[in-house]
Design an enzyme around this catalytic site. Structure first.
Site, short mmCIF file in Angstrom:
data_model
loop_
_atom_site.label_atom_id
_atom_site.label_comp_id
_atom_site.label_asym_id
_atom_site.label_seq_id
_atom_site.Cartn_x
_atom_site.Cartn_y
_atom_site.Cartn_z
N GLU A 60 0.82 -1.22 0.00
CA GLU A 60 0.00 0.00 0.00
C GLU A 60 0.85 1.26 0.00
OE1 GLU A 60 -2.00 -3.25 2.49
OE2 GLU A 60 0.00 -2.39 2.32
N CYS A 88 -1.76 -0.72 7.54
CA CYS A 88 -1.17 -0.39 8.84
C CYS A 88 -1.08 1.13 8.96
CB CYS A 88 0.22 -1.03 8.96
SG CYS A 88 1.47 -0.28 7.88
N CYS A 91 1.06 2.71 6.19
CA CYS A 91 0.41 2.73 4.89
C CYS A 91 -0.76 3.70 4.85
CB CYS A 91 -0.04 1.32 4.52
SG CYS A 91 1.35 0.21 4.24
N ASP A 162 4.71 -19.04 9.65
CA ASP A 162 5.46 -19.99 10.48
C ASP A 162 6.93 -20.04 10.10
OD1 ASP A 162 3.17 -20.64 11.84
OD2 ASP A 162 2.73 -22.39 10.60
#
Length: 164
Positions: A60, A88, A91, A162
């Site tokens: 973004e 976020c 952004c 992960d």
């Protein structure tokens, strides 16, 4: 001045699914699975798209920076940035300063946080983009989240974090 939102919920879902395709390409390039597109409101024409680059260069923010170099602030006020996951704070701020008029997102950052857990590559913040935009002197339209897309958006994230 901002213009109207896309004409239908169905069209917004279609454009959000396009951001998921960009996110898949980002992942295929070894980057975080995020994607953003810039859409001209009224025509629904996709003007640009961007993948994530790294932890400090999100899809973004990078799209907003490039858009600000290539379009006038007036034109960007009539555009929407679509993204699979809520922008976020960084952004959202970049979209604000680029003068993008609307932000449409599929899944909230709080849902993302449940997937990334303690990833050092994606430390999430519990700061909704609406709160960032509310502190500005101009209005940014925000549409989202779209719970009907959570399963699709999460698919690219489930086994990614992960290992990162």
């Amino acid at each position: 001045m901002t213009s109207s939102l896309p004409t239908s919920h169905v069209k917004m879902l279609e454009l959000l699914r396009e951001t998921m395709q960009v996110a898949k390409r980002s992942r295929e390039m070894g980057r975080h699975p995020f994607g953003a597109i810039l859409v001209e409101n009224g025509t629904d024409k996709i003007l640009m798209q961007h993948t994530n680059v790294n932890s400090a260069a999100h899809a973004e923010s990078e799209l907003a920076r490039v858009a600000a170099l290539n379009f006038t602030p007036e034109h960007l006020s009539r555009c929407a940035l679509y993204t699979s996951v809520e922008p976020c704070a960084m952004c959202a701020g970049t979209c604000y300063w680029a003068n993008i008029g609307t932000v449409v997102y599929g899944m909230p950052e709080t849902e993302l946080a449940s997937l990334t857990t303690n990833s050092k590559e994606n430390p999430t913040m519990d700061l909704p983009c609406r709160e960032v935009f509310a502190r500005g002197s101009r209005k940014v339209n925000v549409v989202g989240p779209f719970p009907e897309l959570y399963h699709e958006i999460k698919a690219d994230h489930l086994d990614f974090w992960d290992s990162h």
